[in-house]
Scaffold this active site. Structure first.
Site, PDB file in Angstrom:
ATOM      1  N   ASN A 199       0.872  -1.184   0.000  1.00 60.67           N
ATOM      2  CA  ASN A 199       0.000   0.000   0.000  1.00 60.67           C
ATOM      3  C   ASN A 199       0.903   1.226   0.000  1.00 60.67           C
ATOM      4  O   ASN A 199       1.482   1.572   1.032  1.00 60.67           O
ATOM      5  CB  ASN A 199      -0.894  -0.032   1.250  1.00 60.67           C
ATOM      6  CG  ASN A 199      -1.732   1.240   1.380  1.00 60.67           C
ATOM      7  OD1 ASN A 199      -1.819   2.027   0.443  1.00 60.67           O
ATOM      8  ND2 ASN A 199      -2.343   1.434   2.545  1.00 60.67           N
ATOM      9  N   HIS A 250      -9.753   1.313   4.716  1.00 59.02           N
ATOM     10  CA  HIS A 250      -8.474   1.526   5.418  1.00 59.02           C
ATOM     11  C   HIS A 250      -8.699   2.544   6.548  1.00 59.02           C
ATOM     12  O   HIS A 250      -9.482   3.490   6.398  1.00 59.02           O
ATOM     13  CB  HIS A 250      -7.416   2.042   4.433  1.00 59.02           C
ATOM     14  CG  HIS A 250      -6.041   2.019   5.022  1.00 59.02           C
ATOM     15  ND1 HIS A 250      -5.606   2.971   5.910  1.00 59.02           N
ATOM     16  CD2 HIS A 250      -5.015   1.137   4.881  1.00 59.02           C
ATOM     17  CE1 HIS A 250      -4.360   2.668   6.290  1.00 59.02           C
ATOM     18  NE2 HIS A 250      -3.988   1.565   5.676  1.00 59.02           N
TER      19      HIS A 250
HETATM   20  C1  PEP Z   1      -1.033   0.286   6.196  1.00 64.04           C
HETATM   21  O1  PEP Z   1      -1.188   1.499   6.311  1.00 64.04           O
HETATM   22  O2  PEP Z   1      -1.859  -0.403   5.584  1.00 64.04           O
HETATM   23  C2  PEP Z   1       0.146  -0.317   6.810  1.00 64.04           C
HETATM   24  C3  PEP Z   1       0.121  -1.602   7.045  1.00 64.04           C
HETATM   25  O3  PEP Z   1       1.185   0.534   7.103  1.00 64.04           O
HETATM   26  P1  PEP Z   1       2.579   0.143   7.803  1.00 64.04           P
HETATM   27  O4  PEP Z   1       3.064  -1.131   7.182  1.00 64.04           O
HETATM   28  O5  PEP Z   1       3.468   1.307   7.486  1.00 64.04           O
HETATM   29  O6  PEP Z   1       2.314  -0.005   9.253  1.00 64.04           O
END
Ligand code: PEP
Length: 247
Positions: A5, A90
């Site tokens: 993502n 999200h």
């Molecule tokens: C996300 O925002 O979907 C995510 C998993 O971010 P991070 O891996 O940076 O915690």
């Protein structure tokens, strides 16, 4: 599945560098069940760089309809772009853009009627976690987002505790495993088609902790934010995942 993502990161030049590094690494690893969600602006550009590789390119979000909705990307645009999957719900969309389960359920409904895989993100806040309300929160999110809707055969759930996103703090993999089993049970009884979905874990996954998550039976992959911006780090995570995929 492992999904990157990228959020609102990247530009045409750095994306090109990322893709060439990633392609070089993938030629030795082989990208099993890998997806990338770049910005809408960069979607076609990434798709064309990676066209000869078995990598799914998806959207980070979608609007519920088209027409007079300035700034939006409509469902028909996603279908027209040959988008493979789409994140919905999200926590950043919920918090910054005030999206609630009702809107997310509309998005789910629309995706379930298309060929696009919905990746439904759910997760509890730190306060809910500390109060022991994680399961209650997840059950409500699942019920309000999918119950009573047409079911998607392709639904993927991403369990992302909000307090683990971008913080470097993660829950214990064994606890995540138990929560994923709970999520599978709740989805199975809430969906018309008796579906037990893939459940990905998201929240500060990196190459140092990935193996601890992937070894767990009910953790079917990861949604990776920060660590996916580095092509080598993301490739390392895919390599670790590939080693555990037959578990
Ligand atoms: C996300 O925002 O979907 C995510 C998993 O971010 P991070 O891996 O940076 O915690």
């Amino acid at each position: 599945m492992i999904i990157a993502n990228w959020k609102a990161n990247g530009d045409f030049e750095s994306n090109k560098v990322w893709c060439s590094r990633f392609i070089a690494r993938m030629s030795s690893i082989g990208a099993k069940s890998t997806g990338i969600a770049p910005s809408h602006l960069h979607f076609n550009h990434i798709k064309s760089y990676l066209k000869d590789h078995d990598i799914e390119i998806g959207f980070q979000d979608i609007d519920i309809e088209g027409g007079a909705r300035t700034g939006s990307i409509s469902p028909s645009m996603a279908i027209d772009s040959d988008c493979s999957f789409c994140l919905i719900g999200h926590s950043e969309r919920r918090e910054i853009f005030n999206e609630d389960n009702y809107i997310i359920s509309k998005k789910y409904q629309m995706l379930a009627k298309s060929h696009i895989k919905p990746v439904l993100c759910i997760g509890e806040s730190l306060t809910e976690f500390q109060a022991g309300k994680t399961e209650q929160k997840l059950q409500t999110q699942i019920h309000e987002c999918i119950k009573g809707n047409v079911s998607s055969e392709n639904l993927i759930i991403a369990y992302e505790p909000i307090w683990a996103i971008g913080t470097g703090n993660t829950p214990k993999p064994k606890d995540v495993n138990t929560i994923h089993e709970f999520i599978k049970d709740v989805v199975q009884s809430a969906s018309e088609n008796n579906l037990r979905p893939q459940v990905l874990y998201g929240g500060s996954v990196n190459k140092s902790n990935a193996a601890d998550f992937f070894v767990e039976k009910n953790i079917d992959g990861a949604l990776v934010g920060g660590a996916s911006l580095d092509a080598d780090m993301f490739s390392d995570i895919i390599e670790i995942y590939s080693r555990h995929i037959e578990k």
